[in-house]
Design an enzyme around this catalytic site. Sequence first.
Site, short mmCIF file in Angstrom:
data_model
loop_
_atom_site.label_atom_id
_atom_site.label_comp_id
_atom_site.label_asym_id
_atom_site.label_seq_id
_atom_site.Cartn_x
_atom_site.Cartn_y
_atom_site.Cartn_z
CG ASP A 27 23.41 -43.95 26.14
OD1 ASP A 27 22.90 -42.92 25.68
OD2 ASP A 27 23.92 -44.83 25.42
CB CYS A 64 23.49 -38.89 21.84
SG CYS A 64 23.64 -40.10 20.52
NE ARG A 68 25.38 -36.01 23.10
CZ ARG A 68 26.10 -36.14 24.21
NH1 ARG A 68 26.95 -35.19 24.57
NH2 ARG A 68 25.98 -37.21 24.97
CE LYS A 126 27.50 -39.13 21.75
NZ LYS A 126 26.74 -40.31 22.18
CG ASP A 326 22.90 -38.47 25.98
OD1 ASP A 326 22.59 -39.36 26.80
OD2 ASP A 326 23.55 -38.71 24.94
CG ASN A 327 19.92 -40.85 25.37
OD1 ASN A 327 20.63 -40.40 24.47
ND2 ASN A 327 20.27 -41.92 26.07
#
Length: 538
Positions: A27, A64, A68, A126, A326-327
């Site tokens: 994020d 996310c 991934r 994560k 991731d974004n």
Amino acid sequence: MPVNGQEESLGHTDAARPNILLIVVDDMGFSDLGAFGGEIDTPNLDRLARHGLRFTDFQVMPACSPTRAALLSGMDPHRVGFGSLAEELADNQKGQPGYTSYLPEDLSTLPRQLQDAGYATLMSGKWHLGFEGGRGPRHFGFDRSFTLFSGGASHFADGLPAYSPDPEAMASYVEDDKRLDSMPADFTYSTTYYVDYLMRQLQQVGDQPFFAYLAYTAPHWPLQAPDATIEKYLDRYGDGYEVLRRERLDALKAEGLVGDNAAVSPLPPRVKPWDLLSAEERARETRAMAVYAAMIDEVDKETGRLLTFLERRGQLDNTLILFFSDNGAEGHDLDETWPADVFPKIRGQIDQRFDHSTANMGRPGSYTLYGAGWAHAGSPHLRLYKAFPSEGGTRVAAFASGYGVAARGVSDSTITVMDVMPTLLQVAGVSASGDSDVTGDGMSFAPVLAGVDVPTEQREWGVEFLGKLALRRGHWKLLKLPPPYGPGTFTLHDLRRDLAESVDVSGQYPEVFASLKLAYDAYKDKNQVVIPDWVSGY
């Protein structure tokens, strides 16, 4: 693929089997790092980025799990069960192939292929890709792993989950395939522990080449950081997000990451102008941004510690480092993320188990998000943020540095997260081509790292997330966003002239508009997209 800057080898290109360090943050805004226009103290990441290749058009998925899944598979996330988040599935998506919320058992993942090729494969951080039948990171190719299985959790040793209706639940940490029933004794802060764990495993590798996936949960909510680091930033953000977005955009231009004609995009819906906030609102906003900045600071500090570790072991020069988020930045607030009228049990536990006072923001037991104003400042030239397929949700800060990166400077090549797998396999010598179906799956960008100009202007791929739709073909962007974020119908944008996606040019280019709508229909059919009949508001 245009590359601005001189060619320079940054690693020992005669090495046959390079190490790979993949760093993914959670994020992060486009302009948070110093090398991407930010004021946060990030000297270690800045040094890597400036001695490598920074990407201006690195595209991920809006959230996310889909990112991934695409990262580890090289495919559109719908093809591997992650068209959405497990927490946000609509009834008509449940049980559908594109929305299983777990990876296919026999999926040939990136770590599996590298493991088969003789690499030590390690993960720390994560996961958020399901645990169907006990299948976690080890099943999909990681020799050793310490992972958070859910989307978020407390970053401190209290182990509080970010969302759970169970008042006794703790964060879902797993070592290898064993679910932990208590936090590790030496766990103090997530960012620190992830690096500690990875270094312990790297010490066991010896001379074997390694693939290390460091998946920080920072700066994902709840925003938390050590007090001393928060203190560094408490006096920095009192002028507000509208001033910061202008400073960031000017810095992005100075870094050569956006053109001189780039403009600040409009404030997102429901964001109050800073001068209309009360003193109490400003105090909370200022502290929230200070905590967020501290989290980025900690990511940089701990990454620097890992780099020093690799350098002392003589492994750094032979390591390719790829870094991205991731974004886009997270612009939702607590009421949008877990609204009490939609997720009452989860929201009830959040309100009971966390202290929301201003003085506690960022500390253990706090639950803070920094909201749309600061998220907008984090990507000031882009539209919206995480969970949206607009550029603010999918265009992220990214760079490559180290082994095999012969081009130093800034690249405006279009790269997607689906390209990471074929690229890393090619660099590792596992795959020589990496040129799969460019309309949906990944293609290697190893030539870009080597300084070779390869055109990407006609690349095409689609996105669906929570019923929000997009399709890119080169510089053209088809977009469909619900009110109040868009008209609820498709619009067309020319990203060469309008990165902020502020002007609908469908009337000027009806043939392009019609062609992209047909292409989206084909994408939808190919990837078994199911438009949800319910959304939480996220």
